[in-house]
Design an enzyme around this catalytic site. Sequence first.
Site, PDB file in Angstrom:
ATOM      1  N   SER A   1      38.847  53.116  37.079  1.00 10.12           N
ATOM      2  CA  SER A   1      38.818  51.739  36.592  1.00 10.12           C
ATOM      3  C   SER A   1      38.098  50.779  37.524  1.00 10.12           C
ATOM      4  O   SER A   1      37.825  49.640  37.153  1.00 10.12           O
ATOM      5  CB  SER A   1      40.239  51.226  36.343  1.00 10.12           C
ATOM      6  OG  SER A   1      40.902  50.940  37.554  1.00 10.12           O
TER       7      SER A   1
ATOM      8  N   LYS B   1      43.369  46.822  41.948  1.00 13.53           N
ATOM      9  CA  LYS B   1      42.676  45.964  40.990  1.00 13.53           C
ATOM     10  C   LYS B   1      42.173  44.695  41.673  1.00 13.53           C
ATOM     11  O   LYS B   1      42.617  44.336  42.762  1.00 13.53           O
ATOM     12  CB  LYS B   1      43.619  45.567  39.843  1.00 13.53           C
ATOM     13  CG  LYS B   1      44.031  46.697  38.933  1.00 13.53           C
ATOM     14  CD  LYS B   1      42.876  47.183  38.083  1.00 13.53           C
ATOM     15  CE  LYS B   1      43.307  48.272  37.114  1.00 13.53           C
ATOM     16  NZ  LYS B   1      43.640  49.514  37.817  1.00 13.53           N
TER      17      LYS B   1
END
EC number: 3.4.21.88
Length: 230
Positions: free
Chosen positions: A151, A189
């Site tokens: 991701s 993230k």
Amino acid sequence: MLTRKQLDLLEFIHKRMQRDGVPPSFDEMKEALDLRSKSGIHRLITALEERGFIRRLAHRARAIEIVRLPEALETKGFRPMVIAGDAPPPGPPRGAMDVEAAGALEVPLMGRIAAGTPIEAISHVSHHVAVPGSMLSGRGRHYALEVKGDSMIEAGINDGDVVVIREQDNAENGEIVVALVDDQEATLKRFRRKGDMIALEAANPAHETRILPSDRVRVQGRLVGLIRSY
């Protein structure tokens, strides 16, 4: 394909957002690119937006969001410092250490961190990895995690990389962090706070941004380096 000036401007905006969490002003962009007027910056910004590299947010001052980076910048050296090497063989567990400004130092490898769907929180030391002192940002406790998932690939972070994290409980918008969700799941993230909500942004269009109440998210550290084995 971007022109040299378009690429230079995108790189400048990206570096400033990595450092400060907000994009530079048009005057700062003009000065950085050595242009005579801001109209040239407006034209470059419009071209970058039309090509899908940035997005301007309405009704907000200096509101520019980088959507993606061209390959030239991805390979030029994004954001954390990257060193090549193989992980050393496992050794006896030791606690995290205070770092110094120079020299090779060992930090504990705490296990795996998800760059995708969050995985169970990391809390054990598997072994240690050696990193150059120049990679470690200031004094404090640092640790390493092996990345699992894709991701964050557009931020230059691949599955199997080892990220070096400076332990801290706060972050600026735009920084890449280890976030603990509901005290159970850890994920890597990009962090953005929006009022009482926190957005955990992926750097891969195949993964959605997670937006959670701030009381469900705890920052565990900030990304300062990356080790890649070839």
